[in-house]
Write a protein that holds these residues in place. Sequence first.
Motif, PDB file in Angstrom:
ATOM      1  N   ALA A  22       0.855  -1.193   0.000  1.00 15.12           N
ATOM      2  CA  ALA A  22       0.000   0.000   0.000  1.00 15.12           C
ATOM      3  C   ALA A  22       0.885   1.236   0.000  1.00 15.12           C
ATOM      4  N   GLN A  23       0.568   2.142  -0.895  1.00 21.95           N
ATOM      5  CA  GLN A  23       1.314   3.390  -0.941  1.00 21.95           C
ATOM      6  C   GLN A  23       0.432   4.516  -0.416  1.00 21.95           C
ATOM      7  N   THR A  24       0.976   5.304   0.487  1.00 19.29           N
ATOM      8  CA  THR A  24       0.229   6.433   1.039  1.00 19.29           C
ATOM      9  C   THR A  24       0.729   7.707   0.375  1.00 19.29           C
ATOM     10  N   LYS A  25      -0.217   8.590   0.040  1.00 16.13           N
ATOM     11  CA  LYS A  25       0.173   9.867  -0.566  1.00 16.13           C
ATOM     12  C   LYS A  25      -0.251  11.006   0.351  1.00 16.13           C
ATOM     13  N   TRP A  26       0.678  11.887   0.619  1.00 12.54           N
ATOM     14  CA  TRP A  26       0.392  13.068   1.437  1.00 12.54           C
ATOM     15  C   TRP A  26       0.597  14.335   0.601  1.00 12.54           C
ATOM     16  N   ASP A  27      -0.255  15.315   0.890  1.00 10.97           N
ATOM     17  CA  ASP A  27      -0.074  16.644   0.298  1.00 10.97           C
ATOM     18  C   ASP A  27       0.581  17.549   1.330  1.00 10.97           C
ATOM     19  N   LEU A  28       1.566  18.310   0.872  1.00 12.98           N
ATOM     20  CA  LEU A  28       2.260  19.232   1.771  1.00 12.98           C
ATOM     21  C   LEU A  28       2.146  20.663   1.238  1.00 12.98           C
ATOM     22  N   PRO A  29       1.137  21.416   1.695  1.00 12.97           N
ATOM     23  CA  PRO A  29       1.053  22.819   1.284  1.00 12.97           C
ATOM     24  C   PRO A  29       2.157  23.648   1.939  1.00 12.97           C
ATOM     25  N   ALA A  30       2.772  24.525   1.157  1.00 10.73           N
ATOM     26  CA  ALA A  30       3.809  25.439   1.638  1.00 10.73           C
ATOM     27  C   ALA A  30       3.496  26.810   1.043  1.00 10.73           C
ATOM     28  N   ALA A  31       3.998  27.867   1.692  1.00 10.68           N
ATOM     29  CA  ALA A  31       3.564  29.218   1.292  1.00 10.68           C
ATOM     30  C   ALA A  31       4.599  29.983   0.483  1.00 10.68           C
ATOM     31  N   TYR A  32       5.781  29.376   0.289  1.00 12.96           N
ATOM     32  CA  TYR A  32       6.882  30.128  -0.325  1.00 12.96           C
ATOM     33  C   TYR A  32       7.292  29.491  -1.648  1.00 12.96           C
ATOM     34  N   PRO A  33       7.943  30.266  -2.514  1.00 10.42           N
ATOM     35  CA  PRO A  33       8.249  29.760  -3.862  1.00 10.42           C
ATOM     36  C   PRO A  33       9.176  28.531  -3.857  1.00 10.42           C
ATOM     37  N   ASN A  41      14.412  22.728   0.888  1.00 10.08           N
ATOM     38  CA  ASN A  41      14.632  21.796   1.998  1.00 10.08           C
ATOM     39  C   ASN A  41      13.465  20.817   2.120  1.00 10.08           C
ATOM     40  N   LEU A  42      12.264  21.318   1.935  1.00 10.98           N
ATOM     41  CA  LEU A  42      11.060  20.468   1.982  1.00 10.98           C
ATOM     42  C   LEU A  42      11.085  19.426   0.870  1.00 10.98           C
ATOM     43  N   THR A  43      11.528  19.851  -0.307  1.00  6.64           N
ATOM     44  CA  THR A  43      11.580  18.947  -1.454  1.00  6.64           C
ATOM     45  C   THR A  43      12.576  17.819  -1.180  1.00  6.64           C
ATOM     46  N   GLN A  44      13.708  18.194  -0.579  1.00  5.42           N
ATOM     47  CA  GLN A  44      14.708  17.181  -0.207  1.00  5.42           C
ATOM     48  C   GLN A  44      14.143  16.238   0.867  1.00  5.42           C
ATOM     49  N   PHE A  45      13.416  16.813   1.831  1.00  8.04           N
ATOM     50  CA  PHE A  45      12.769  16.023   2.891  1.00  8.04           C
ATOM     51  C   PHE A  45      11.823  14.985   2.267  1.00  8.04           C
ATOM     52  N   ALA A  46      11.019  15.424   1.316  1.00  6.02           N
ATOM     53  CA  ALA A  46      10.064  14.524   0.654  1.00  6.02           C
ATOM     54  C   ALA A  46      10.801  13.402  -0.092  1.00  6.02           C
ATOM     55  N   ASP A  50      10.621   9.364   0.736  1.00 10.32           N
ATOM     56  CA  ASP A  50      10.304   8.421  -0.342  1.00 10.32           C
ATOM     57  C   ASP A  50      11.332   7.276  -0.350  1.00 10.32           C
ATOM     58  N   LYS A  51      12.597   7.678  -0.321  1.00  8.83           N
ATOM     59  CA  LYS A  51      13.679   6.703  -0.384  1.00  8.83           C
ATOM     60  C   LYS A  51      13.696   5.802   0.858  1.00  8.83           C
ATOM     61  N   ALA A  52      13.655   6.445   2.042  1.00  3.40           N
ATOM     62  CA  ALA A  52      13.781   5.666   3.284  1.00  3.40           C
ATOM     63  C   ALA A  52      12.570   4.774   3.543  1.00  3.40           C
ATOM     64  N   LYS A  56       6.915   3.831   0.041  1.00  2.00           N
ATOM     65  CA  LYS A  56       5.588   3.638   0.678  1.00  2.00           C
ATOM     66  C   LYS A  56       4.874   4.941   0.978  1.00  2.00           C
ATOM     67  N   LEU A  57       5.654   6.002   1.206  1.00  2.00           N
ATOM     68  CA  LEU A  57       5.040   7.300   1.501  1.00  2.00           C
ATOM     69  C   LEU A  57       5.542   8.342   0.512  1.00  2.00           C
ATOM     70  N   LYS A  58       4.600   8.849  -0.285  1.00  2.00           N
ATOM     71  CA  LYS A  58       4.934   9.879  -1.285  1.00  2.00           C
ATOM     72  C   LYS A  58       4.366  11.214  -0.803  1.00  2.00           C
ATOM     73  N   ILE A  59       5.244  12.190  -0.649  1.00  2.00           N
ATOM     74  CA  ILE A  59       4.801  13.517  -0.208  1.00  2.00           C
ATOM     75  C   ILE A  59       4.931  14.488  -1.376  1.00  2.00           C
ATOM     76  N   THR A  60       3.831  15.140  -1.728  1.00  2.00           N
ATOM     77  CA  THR A  60       3.873  16.142  -2.793  1.00  2.00           C
ATOM     78  C   THR A  60       3.903  17.532  -2.172  1.00  2.00           C
ATOM     79  N   VAL A  61       4.969  18.279  -2.467  1.00  2.00           N
ATOM     80  CA  VAL A  61       5.101  19.650  -1.961  1.00  2.00           C
ATOM     81  C   VAL A  61       4.361  20.597  -2.911  1.00  2.00           C
ATOM     82  N   HIS A  62       3.423  21.365  -2.362  1.00  2.00           N
ATOM     83  CA  HIS A  62       2.692  22.371  -3.158  1.00  2.00           C
ATOM     84  C   HIS A  62       3.219  23.744  -2.750  1.00  2.00           C
ATOM     85  N   ALA A  63       4.140  24.286  -3.542  1.00  2.00           N
ATOM     86  CA  ALA A  63       4.823  25.534  -3.178  1.00  2.00           C
ATOM     87  C   ALA A  63       3.961  26.770  -3.437  1.00  2.00           C
ATOM     88  N   ASN A  64       4.442  27.897  -2.898  1.00  2.00           N
ATOM     89  CA  ASN A  64       3.909  29.215  -3.229  1.00  2.00           C
ATOM     90  C   ASN A  64       2.414  29.395  -2.941  1.00  2.00           C
TER      91      ASN A  64
END
Length: 264
Positions: A22-33, A41-46, A50-52, A56-64
């Motif tokens: 099972a793969q879980t997908k999370w949305d990560l809203p962020a306020a900056y470009p 840093n958030l993109t690297q975190f995501a 994913d790798k670690a 199983k856990l995919k985080i999509t960063v939504h910038a700006n």
Amino acid sequence: MKRRLFSTTAIVLAFSATGSFAQTKWDLPAAYPATNFHTENLTQFAKDVDKASGGKLKITVHANASLFKAPEIKRAVQGGQAQIGEVLLVNFENENPIYGADGIPFLATSFAESKKLYEAQKPFLDKKLNAQGMKLLYAVPWPPQGLYVKKEIASVADMRGVKWRAYSPATAKMAELIGAQPVTIQAAEVSQAFATGVVDSMMSSGSTGYDSKIYESVKYWYDTQAWLPKNAVIVNLKAFNALDPATQAAVTKAAADAEARGWS
Ligand code: PCA
């Protein structure tokens, strides 16, 4: 009131040669470009999560502020409309003074002092966020805040009547105290606000000034190094607790790495 929880969580069954997981997908809203150091840093975190987690856990960063506006991100995470998000802590000072501690002018004015303040603040932040159904993953400061203004300022009196962009209750209060006119505008709209004359001044970092190309409309910068507000990455507790222990550990480890990276 019944809240809609995890309405945006997509559980996808992915099939691999070795079986299914099972793969879980999370949305990560962020306020900056996307190019801001916090977002990079958030993109690297995501990527690290994913790798670690073995995918199983995919985080999509939504910038700006493309998914939620800056002041709405915390409530979105609390309500489960987003599982994880990045917030500017000082935005929430009216809920509890602990969120505003890093926005107090001249309390902690260097990265070293800001670190000490964070260490003192952290247990209280954790507790408050837990009580609100969330968990603090990591926090990273902005560079010291200085004054951007279209005209030269020789004394406080020169700020009277100047249109002042505020991003928090404290920066709005400052405008009141110096007789400027506060207008609350999130970072994603700062460039437009200066260009169109909605505002003529603000206090922020060199980083946000650069992001919003403020040099195109503002001539003066006073490097007051007045405070270092922090961005915090917070997660919905139910979403976090729903992960298997190995994936939780992957998130916690990636967060600790992101925090260290952000401060350095
Ligand atoms: N940039 C953000 C918060 C503090 C900073 O340096 C902003 O201006 O909205």
